[in-house]
Design a protein around this motif. Structure first.
Motif, PDB file in Angstrom:
ATOM      1  N   THR A 155       0.800  -1.228   0.054  1.00  0.00           N
ATOM      2  CA  THR A 155      -0.071   0.043  -0.470  1.00  0.00           C
ATOM      3  C   THR A 155       1.082   1.536  -0.126  1.00  0.00           C
ATOM      4  OG1 THR A 155      -0.195  -0.019   2.605  1.00  0.00           O
ATOM      5  CG2 THR A 155      -1.903  -1.235   0.893  1.00  0.00           C
ATOM      6  N   ALA A 156       0.334   2.330  -0.080  1.00  0.00           N
ATOM      7  CA  ALA A 156       0.807   4.136   0.549  1.00  0.00           C
ATOM      8  C   ALA A 156      -0.048   4.479   0.928  1.00  0.00           C
ATOM      9  CB  ALA A 156       1.115   4.285  -1.585  1.00  0.00           C
ATOM     10  N   PRO A 157       0.846   5.143   1.035  1.00  0.00           N
ATOM     11  CA  PRO A 157       0.163   6.193   2.184  1.00  0.00           C
ATOM     12  C   PRO A 157      -0.452   7.329   1.170  1.00  0.00           C
ATOM     13  CG  PRO A 157       2.062   7.004   2.252  1.00  0.00           C
ATOM     14  CD  PRO A 157       2.505   5.736   1.366  1.00  0.00           C
ATOM     15  N   VAL A 158      -1.036   8.719   1.581  1.00  0.00           N
ATOM     16  CA  VAL A 158      -2.677   9.319   1.219  1.00  0.00           C
ATOM     17  C   VAL A 158      -2.544  10.640   1.703  1.00  0.00           C
ATOM     18  CG1 VAL A 158      -4.243   8.038   2.406  1.00  0.00           C
ATOM     19  CG2 VAL A 158      -4.691   9.173   0.340  1.00  0.00           C
ATOM     20  N   ILE A 159      -2.910  11.630   1.026  1.00  0.00           N
ATOM     21  CA  ILE A 159      -2.456  12.786   1.458  1.00  0.00           C
ATOM     22  C   ILE A 159      -4.169  13.213   1.249  1.00  0.00           C
ATOM     23  CG2 ILE A 159      -1.704  15.030   1.249  1.00  0.00           C
ATOM     24  CD1 ILE A 159       0.959  14.234   1.451  1.00  0.00           C
ATOM     25  N   TYR A 160      -5.476  13.798   1.601  1.00  0.00           N
ATOM     26  CA  TYR A 160      -6.331  14.479   1.456  1.00  0.00           C
ATOM     27  C   TYR A 160      -6.224  16.125   1.115  1.00  0.00           C
ATOM     28  CZ  TYR A 160      -7.924   9.589   2.023  1.00  0.00           C
ATOM     29  OH  TYR A 160      -8.490   8.293   1.609  1.00  0.00           O
ATOM     30  N   VAL A 161      -6.790  16.079  -0.301  1.00  0.00           N
ATOM     31  CA  VAL A 161      -6.396  18.121   0.064  1.00  0.00           C
ATOM     32  C   VAL A 161      -7.454  18.891  -0.324  1.00  0.00           C
ATOM     33  CG1 VAL A 161      -4.835  19.983  -1.081  1.00  0.00           C
ATOM     34  CG2 VAL A 161      -3.891  17.296  -0.968  1.00  0.00           C
ATOM     35  N   LEU A 162      -8.117  19.619   1.214  1.00  0.00           N
ATOM     36  CA  LEU A 162      -9.425  20.307   0.426  1.00  0.00           C
ATOM     37  C   LEU A 162      -9.116  21.536  -0.399  1.00  0.00           C
ATOM     38  CD1 LEU A 162      -9.937  20.572   4.136  1.00  0.00           C
ATOM     39  CD2 LEU A 162     -10.495  18.512   2.751  1.00  0.00           C
ATOM     40  N   ASP A 163      -9.868  22.425  -0.441  1.00  0.00           N
ATOM     41  CA  ASP A 163     -10.420  23.380  -1.327  1.00  0.00           C
ATOM     42  C   ASP A 163      -9.588  22.800  -2.524  1.00  0.00           C
ATOM     43  OD1 ASP A 163     -11.227  25.499   0.086  1.00  0.00           O
ATOM     44  OD2 ASP A 163      -9.622  25.696   0.925  1.00  0.00           O
ATOM     45  N   GLY A 164      -9.532  22.052  -3.134  1.00  0.00           N
ATOM     46  CA  GLY A 164      -9.375  21.192  -4.885  1.00  0.00           C
ATOM     47  C   GLY A 164      -7.736  21.374  -4.790  1.00  0.00           C
TER      48      GLY A 164
ATOM     49  N   SER B 271      -2.584   8.323   6.339  1.00  0.00           N
ATOM     50  CA  SER B 271      -3.327   9.799   5.923  1.00  0.00           C
ATOM     51  C   SER B 271      -2.889  10.813   6.383  1.00  0.00           C
ATOM     52  CB  SER B 271      -4.577   8.818   5.752  1.00  0.00           C
ATOM     53  OG  SER B 271      -5.021   8.895   7.396  1.00  0.00           O
ATOM     54  N   ALA B 272      -2.981  11.536   5.667  1.00  0.00           N
ATOM     55  CA  ALA B 272      -2.614  13.562   6.182  1.00  0.00           C
ATOM     56  C   ALA B 272      -4.006  14.086   5.220  1.00  0.00           C
ATOM     57  CB  ALA B 272      -1.365  13.496   5.333  1.00  0.00           C
ATOM     58  N   LEU B 273      -3.980  15.229   6.411  1.00  0.00           N
ATOM     59  CA  LEU B 273      -5.098  16.207   6.092  1.00  0.00           C
ATOM     60  C   LEU B 273      -4.722  17.802   5.783  1.00  0.00           C
ATOM     61  CD1 LEU B 273      -8.549  16.595   5.585  1.00  0.00           C
ATOM     62  CD2 LEU B 273      -8.443  16.786   8.220  1.00  0.00           C
ATOM     63  N   PHE B 274      -4.904  18.067   4.184  1.00  0.00           N
ATOM     64  CA  PHE B 274      -3.784  19.301   4.291  1.00  0.00           C
ATOM     65  C   PHE B 274      -5.252  20.253   4.227  1.00  0.00           C
ATOM     66  CE2 PHE B 274      -1.810  21.449   0.449  1.00  0.00           C
ATOM     67  CZ  PHE B 274      -1.825  22.535   0.575  1.00  0.00           C
ATOM     68  N   GLY B 275      -5.351  21.055   4.811  1.00  0.00           N
ATOM     69  CA  GLY B 275      -6.186  22.319   5.017  1.00  0.00           C
ATOM     70  C   GLY B 275      -6.287  23.916   4.839  1.00  0.00           C
TER      71      GLY B 275
ATOM     72  N   VAL C 275      -3.009  10.372  10.287  1.00  0.00           N
ATOM     73  CA  VAL C 275      -1.119  10.514  11.134  1.00  0.00           C
ATOM     74  C   VAL C 275      -1.591  11.994  10.731  1.00  0.00           C
ATOM     75  CG1 VAL C 275      -0.172   9.642   9.211  1.00  0.00           C
ATOM     76  CG2 VAL C 275       0.151   9.123  11.696  1.00  0.00           C
ATOM     77  N   SER C 276      -1.002  12.686  10.619  1.00  0.00           N
ATOM     78  CA  SER C 276       0.487  13.986  10.184  1.00  0.00           C
ATOM     79  C   SER C 276      -1.724  14.868   9.577  1.00  0.00           C
ATOM     80  CB  SER C 276       0.940  14.316   9.166  1.00  0.00           C
ATOM     81  OG  SER C 276       0.563  13.169   7.694  1.00  0.00           O
ATOM     82  N   TYR C 277      -0.727  15.778  10.232  1.00  0.00           N
ATOM     83  CA  TYR C 277      -1.800  17.421   9.584  1.00  0.00           C
ATOM     84  C   TYR C 277      -0.756  18.733   8.630  1.00  0.00           C
ATOM     85  CZ  TYR C 277      -5.613  15.563  11.725  1.00  0.00           C
ATOM     86  OH  TYR C 277      -6.953  14.059  12.508  1.00  0.00           O
TER      87      TYR C 277
END
Length: 371
Positions: free
Chosen positions: A68-77, A160-164, A184-186
């Motif tokens: 598997t690979a990590p993932v970054i969820y990015v808001l505002d497109g 997984s990471a969250l980017f805002g 796990v990261s922000y």
């Protein structure tokens, strides 16, 4: 010459240039689609509306059984920048190769002023946000989008990471404060603390369970004073929290949005560091007749097949369902793929190879000769 007169002159000259005849004919005109990205319009039952989700896979996506690979969820497109930036950084070996998932809205249907805040707010410069949808939007991300991604793609939900940024920056801060185990990261960029001043105290008292949470906080050093003050308050609150690994960066000479293109380069390697250094071996020449012992079809434990063929440039490696890639020799029985973290070692013992060991992005698997 005044600015208005200069603008009028430039416009007039530009108009005359456009009016000049040309032999160039337009054959097609379409929107630009980010190369390698998949765009999905999904409907959230929790929020009750559609979202546009774009998925950019890493240059070397997981191909081995169970990988598997990590993932970054990015808001505002992601402002159409985050996906390509993550792809390049992963390909360059400066961060773990990761899926970049941007979340936005269909054209003309943005509801960020509702989805990113728990209540109404008015900024010092008069921007009004209705708020009220933050909890539902968080549930959409965690209860709908994350499971969807983990079922459809080989992503690791535990990495997984969250980017805002801006309003989505204070939203990300609120997820960290109220539900720190969601990610796990922000990456919290220019958080709009003016819209939710209580976030500072909530962050100060957040309880973090293992593993530690990595947090990158960024802002432009030339932003409005109230934005800089809000970011510094968030940094101060997080600096005293056990279980937070914090990095703060003020981007010199930059304003509220102008530093955004520099954010991935600064933050992604910190949020998702590589587990191993990317190998960059030098190729060596092997006798052409030696390649024959490697040719054939090999089978992984999940029954997918790998073919090893030969063309005028040498060996060609192809996993079933994936694009082929050229193999370069680094030693007898040992090969690599240029520009990616992938190697193949054949067990040949001087005769026809019986199996091979494949390494991709630090993961290893064996494939046994099938024919």
């Amino acid at each position: 010459m005044c600015l208005l007169a200069a603008w009028l002159l430039i416009s007039a000259l530009h108009g005359r240039a456009l009016a000049e005849p040309s032999s160039l004919a337009i054959k097609a005109e379409e929107p630009v689609v980010i190369s390698g990205a998949t765009s999905l319009t999904v409907h959230s039952a929790i929020v009750g509306r559609d979202f546009v989700v774009e998925v950019t896979a890493p240059r070397t996506p997981p191909i081995l059984p169970g990988q598997t690979a990590p993932v970054i969820y990015v808001l505002d497109g992601g402002y159409d920048l985050a996906g390509p930036a993550g792809w390049l950084l992963g390909a360059a070996g400066t961060m773990a190769p990761a899926y970049i998932v941007t979340v936005g809205y269909p054209a003309g249907a943005s509801a960020r002023g509702v989805d990113l805040l728990s209540g109404p707010a008015t900024s010092p410069d008069g921007m009004v946000a209705k708020g009220g949808g933050a909890d539902a939007f968080r549930r959409f991300l965690v209860e709908e989008l994350k499971p969807f991604m983990e079922a459809r793609y080989p992503v690791d939900g535990e990495r997984s990471a969250l980017f805002g940024h801006s309003l989505s920056g204070v939203f990300a801060a609120n997820v960290l404060a109220g539900h720190p185990s969601d990610f796990v990261s922000y990456l919290i960029a220019s958080p709009s603390v003016w819209a939710d001043p209580g976030i500072v105290e909530r962050l100060r008292t957040v309880q973090i369970k293992a593993p530690p949470r990595r947090v990158f906080l960024g802002y432009g050093a030339n932003e409005e004073p109230y934005m800089i003050d809000g970011a510094r308050q968030v940094a101060q609150a997080l600096s005293g929290v056990d279980g937070i690994v914090l990095r703060t960066e003020a981007f010199e000479g930059e304003q509220h949005i102008s530093y955004y293109p520099a954010l991935p380069n600064a933050a992604f390697p910190f949020l998702l560091p590589r587990d191993n250094l990317m190998r960059r071996p030098d190729p060596v020449e092997l006798p052409a007749g030696q390649f024959k012992r490697y040719l054939g079809v090999y089978e992984l434990t999940d029954h997918r097949r790998i073919s090893i063929t030969q063309d005028e440039n040498g060996l060609v490696f192809k996993v079933e369902g994936r694009d082929e890639a050229g193999l370069l020799a680094e030693a007898v029985d040992r090969f690599f793929i240029r520009g990616v973290d992938a190697s193949v070692v054949f067990d040949s013992d001087g005769s026809e190879a019986k199996e091979m060991r494949i390494s991709v992005n630090g993961a290893t698997a064996r494939a046994v000769r099938a024919q």
